[in-house]
Design a protein around this motif. Structure first.
Motif, PDB file in Angstrom:
ATOM      1  N   ILE A 272      -1.843 -78.058  18.696  1.00 51.14           N
ATOM      2  CA  ILE A 272      -0.855 -78.899  18.024  1.00 51.14           C
ATOM      3  C   ILE A 272      -1.484 -80.213  17.579  1.00 51.14           C
ATOM      4  N   SER A 273      -2.326 -80.788  18.440  1.00 49.91           N
ATOM      5  CA  SER A 273      -2.957 -82.075  18.102  1.00 49.91           C
ATOM      6  C   SER A 273      -3.878 -81.937  16.893  1.00 49.91           C
ATOM      7  N   PHE A 274      -4.636 -80.847  16.824  1.00 52.97           N
ATOM      8  CA  PHE A 274      -5.499 -80.612  15.668  1.00 52.97           C
ATOM      9  C   PHE A 274      -4.670 -80.471  14.399  1.00 52.97           C
ATOM     10  N   PHE A 275      -3.538 -79.798  14.518  1.00 53.90           N
ATOM     11  CA  PHE A 275      -2.655 -79.606  13.364  1.00 53.90           C
ATOM     12  C   PHE A 275      -2.157 -80.956  12.833  1.00 53.90           C
ATOM     13  N   PHE A 276      -1.808 -81.879  13.751  1.00 54.24           N
ATOM     14  CA  PHE A 276      -1.340 -83.197  13.314  1.00 54.24           C
ATOM     15  C   PHE A 276      -2.450 -83.970  12.591  1.00 54.24           C
ATOM     16  N   TRP A 277      -3.712 -83.827  13.045  1.00 52.37           N
ATOM     17  CA  TRP A 277      -4.805 -84.511  12.348  1.00 52.37           C
ATOM     18  C   TRP A 277      -5.002 -83.920  10.948  1.00 52.37           C
ATOM     19  N   ILE A 278      -4.826 -82.627  10.804  1.00 55.86           N
ATOM     20  CA  ILE A 278      -4.881 -81.999   9.480  1.00 55.86           C
ATOM     21  C   ILE A 278      -3.809 -82.606   8.578  1.00 55.86           C
ATOM     22  N   LEU A 279      -2.618 -82.832   9.137  1.00 57.81           N
ATOM     23  CA  LEU A 279      -1.545 -83.459   8.359  1.00 57.81           C
ATOM     24  C   LEU A 279      -1.901 -84.889   7.958  1.00 57.81           C
ATOM     25  N   ILE A 298       2.208 -92.019  11.313  1.00 59.76           N
ATOM     26  CA  ILE A 298       3.067 -91.364  12.308  1.00 59.76           C
ATOM     27  C   ILE A 298       2.391 -90.084  12.801  1.00 59.76           C
ATOM     28  N   PHE A 299       1.856 -89.291  11.866  1.00 58.43           N
ATOM     29  CA  PHE A 299       1.132 -88.076  12.252  1.00 58.43           C
ATOM     30  C   PHE A 299      -0.072 -88.410  13.131  1.00 58.43           C
ATOM     31  N   TYR A 300      -0.740 -89.532  12.805  1.00 59.51           N
ATOM     32  CA  TYR A 300      -1.899 -89.948  13.591  1.00 59.51           C
ATOM     33  C   TYR A 300      -1.490 -90.258  15.029  1.00 59.51           C
ATOM     34  N   GLY A 301      -0.344 -90.924  15.195  1.00 55.71           N
ATOM     35  CA  GLY A 301       0.168 -91.205  16.530  1.00 55.71           C
ATOM     36  C   GLY A 301       0.524 -89.937  17.287  1.00 55.71           C
ATOM     37  N   LEU A 302       1.131 -88.966  16.606  1.00 49.75           N
ATOM     38  CA  LEU A 302       1.454 -87.688  17.232  1.00 49.75           C
ATOM     39  C   LEU A 302       0.178 -86.948  17.634  1.00 49.75           C
ATOM     40  N   HIS A 303      -0.836 -87.037  16.780  1.00 52.79           N
ATOM     41  CA  HIS A 303      -2.132 -86.416  17.086  1.00 52.79           C
ATOM     42  C   HIS A 303      -2.720 -86.992  18.369  1.00 52.79           C
ATOM     43  N   LYS A 304      -2.754 -88.324  18.479  1.00 52.23           N
ATOM     44  CA  LYS A 304      -3.321 -88.961  19.671  1.00 52.23           C
ATOM     45  C   LYS A 304      -2.467 -88.692  20.906  1.00 52.23           C
ATOM     46  N   GLY A 305      -1.144 -88.710  20.731  1.00 48.02           N
ATOM     47  CA  GLY A 305      -0.259 -88.455  21.851  1.00 48.02           C
ATOM     48  C   GLY A 305      -0.430 -87.068  22.434  1.00 48.02           C
ATOM     49  N   ALA A 306      -0.740 -86.092  21.580  1.00 46.86           N
ATOM     50  CA  ALA A 306      -0.952 -84.717  22.032  1.00 46.86           C
ATOM     51  C   ALA A 306      -2.372 -84.491  22.527  1.00 46.86           C
ATOM     52  N   LEU A 307      -3.342 -85.134  21.889  1.00 46.42           N
ATOM     53  CA  LEU A 307      -4.750 -84.860  22.164  1.00 46.42           C
ATOM     54  C   LEU A 307      -5.213 -85.369  23.522  1.00 46.42           C
ATOM     55  N   PHE A 361     -14.024 -84.029   4.163  1.00 45.44           N
ATOM     56  CA  PHE A 361     -14.988 -83.564   5.166  1.00 45.44           C
ATOM     57  C   PHE A 361     -14.300 -83.358   6.521  1.00 45.44           C
ATOM     58  N   SER A 362     -13.440 -84.292   6.906  1.00 47.44           N
ATOM     59  CA  SER A 362     -12.739 -84.183   8.175  1.00 47.44           C
ATOM     60  C   SER A 362     -11.792 -82.990   8.189  1.00 47.44           C
ATOM     61  N   LEU A 363     -11.171 -82.729   7.077  1.00 50.37           N
ATOM     62  CA  LEU A 363     -10.271 -81.581   6.967  1.00 50.37           C
ATOM     63  C   LEU A 363     -11.023 -80.284   7.254  1.00 50.37           C
ATOM     64  N   PHE A 364     -12.216 -80.165   6.683  1.00 49.08           N
ATOM     65  CA  PHE A 364     -13.034 -78.964   6.884  1.00 49.08           C
ATOM     66  C   PHE A 364     -13.428 -78.803   8.354  1.00 49.08           C
ATOM     67  N   SER A 365     -13.922 -79.876   8.983  1.00 47.81           N
ATOM     68  CA  SER A 365     -14.389 -79.786  10.370  1.00 47.81           C
ATOM     69  C   SER A 365     -13.233 -79.501  11.332  1.00 47.81           C
ATOM     70  N   THR A 366     -12.052 -80.043  11.047  1.00 53.34           N
ATOM     71  CA  THR A 366     -10.898 -79.821  11.921  1.00 53.34           C
ATOM     72  C   THR A 366     -10.401 -78.385  11.830  1.00 53.34           C
ATOM     73  N   ILE A 367     -10.379 -77.822  10.635  1.00 57.27           N
ATOM     74  CA  ILE A 367      -9.964 -76.428  10.473  1.00 57.27           C
ATOM     75  C   ILE A 367     -10.925 -75.507  11.213  1.00 57.27           C
ATOM     76  N   LEU A 368     -12.230 -75.785  11.113  1.00 60.10           N
ATOM     77  CA  LEU A 368     -13.227 -74.979  11.817  1.00 60.10           C
ATOM     78  C   LEU A 368     -13.038 -75.082  13.333  1.00 60.10           C
ATOM     79  N   ALA A 369     -12.834 -76.291  13.838  1.00 54.86           N
ATOM     80  CA  ALA A 369     -12.615 -76.482  15.273  1.00 54.86           C
ATOM     81  C   ALA A 369     -11.342 -75.774  15.733  1.00 54.86           C
TER      82      ALA A 369
END
Length: 379
Positions: A272-279, A298-307, A361-369
């Protein structure tokens, strides 16, 4: 969990609250401060990446030594002390080059993190470990919210230097709290630390290190988000408010995501946290308006809160208890070492290609992870 364990976790949470309050009195304006001293985005990326790399090294070293000497407390109070002293150094800096030694001192103060996380993990049970890490992150983020509000209200009156000097005080108070109210735990003599090697770690932990490194390579620092917003058209006074939106969101959702990881598993919450960073990346790339940028924070905060609660609890459960601090430190070290090239590379991409390049670039690395994480099997 008994009352004494709960009391210790509360004290650790309060000290963390104070330290983050001081830190986040300066973090919302840190990129603007660095840029005001003549730095371009590559230099800003270097400073942020250097800081993250030093964080990782200090955590790994302190985690290893903590396990070896069977001590946790000294690393916690000493780390808060280093953070407080570094802000005094920032307050007297007049050129971005002057920031380097104090940045090193500041981020080396993260020697507290792995031993502190190991204390939390040791005081917890499998049923409440995620919740306790969530509580710690909530206190971190709540302190950050207060610090940001102080920054917003005081920056125009005090300026950078006086604000940074004031920001040193909460961390010094945290030092006193740890020294007085936290006693060193007695360790199980049957679980004596005998050193670590790759053989000490489970295959699942090593696999998780690899996929986390791939994610970290694209996870540049928050400074890029703030500078992007500033150059998009947000006024200087609104930039700390964007940081506040992100931090408040992370604070509100840290415990819920921690509890969720206790119920449905750490892996699912990490996904879920990776998905929020993609957003976050998609919002900056395609929602080219003020609302889209606010939504991205807001998505960034959700990403950190989950990660953060789920990954620390996850790591602590992938290894034996006697090397828990070492594993947490090693995990944070690997991620942090990738943060230096991540932020530096993001700065180069920004300067040479354009402000959108780091997000692609970050989008690509996050999808791979994310794909690798989906393939991770837990016994």
């Amino acid at each position: 969990m008994d009352k004494e364990s709960k009391r210790k976790i509360k004290i650790l949470g309060i000290a963390s609250f104070l330290n983050d309050m001081g830190s986040d009195m300066i973090y919302p304006v840190w990129p603007l401060f660095v840029r005001s001293l003549g730095a371009n985005m590559s230099v800003l990326g270097f400073l942020d990446g250097l800081g993250d790399a030093l964080v990782s090294i200090s955590q790994a070293i302190s985690g290893y030594i903590s396990d070896k000497i069977q001590k946790r407390k000294v690393f916690v109070w000493l780390g808060y002390l280093m953070g407080g002293l570094s802000r005094i150094g920032y307050s007297i800096s007049t050129n971005w080059i002057h920031l380097i030694p104090f940045r090193i001192l500041d981020r080396a103060g993260k020697i507290r993190s792995a031993p502190r996380d190991a204390i939390i993990a040791d005081l917890s049970t499998d049923e409440d470990r995620g919740e306790n890490f969530g509580f710690l992150r909530m206190m971190d983020n709540l302190g950050a919210v207060i610090g940001i509000l102080l920054c917003i209200f005081l920056i125009n009156f005090l300026g950078f230097q006086k604000l940074f000097l004031l920001a040193s005080i909460p961390s010094l108070v945290g030092v006193v709290l740890i020294l007085i109210f936290i006693q060193e735990q007695k360790r199980d003599s049957s679980k004596i630390f005998k050193g670590i090697s790759f053989k000490s770690f489970t295959p699942q932990f090593l696999y998780f290190l690899i996929l986390s490194s791939i994610f970290s390579l694209g996870a540049f620092s928050y400074s890029f988000l703030l500078v992007f917003a500033k150059e998009f058209g947000f006024k200087t006074y609104f930039v700390p408010i964007l940081y506040l939106i992100f931090t408040a969101t992370a604070s509100l959702f840290s415990i819920p995501f921690g509890k969720l990881s206790d119920k449905i598993g750490r892996k699912k919450v990490l996904e879920i946290s990776f998905f929020f960073w993609i957003l976050v990346c998609l919002s900056f790339l395609f929602f080219k308006n003020y609302f889209g940028i606010i939504l991205a924070f807001i998505f960034y905060g959700l990403h950190k809160g989950a990660l953060e609660p789920s990954q620390r609890a996850f790591v602590s459960e992938l290894v034996p208890q006697e090397i828990r601090a070492s594993a947490l430190g090693s995990y944070q070290m690997i991620n942090g070492l990738f943060s230096l090239p991540a932020s530096f590379l993001a700065g180069i991409l920004w300067d040479k290609i354009g402000s959108f390049a780091p997000f692609y670039f970050s989008l690509f690395s996050t999808i791979l992870a994310s794909i690798l994480l989906a393939k991770l099997h837990i016994d």
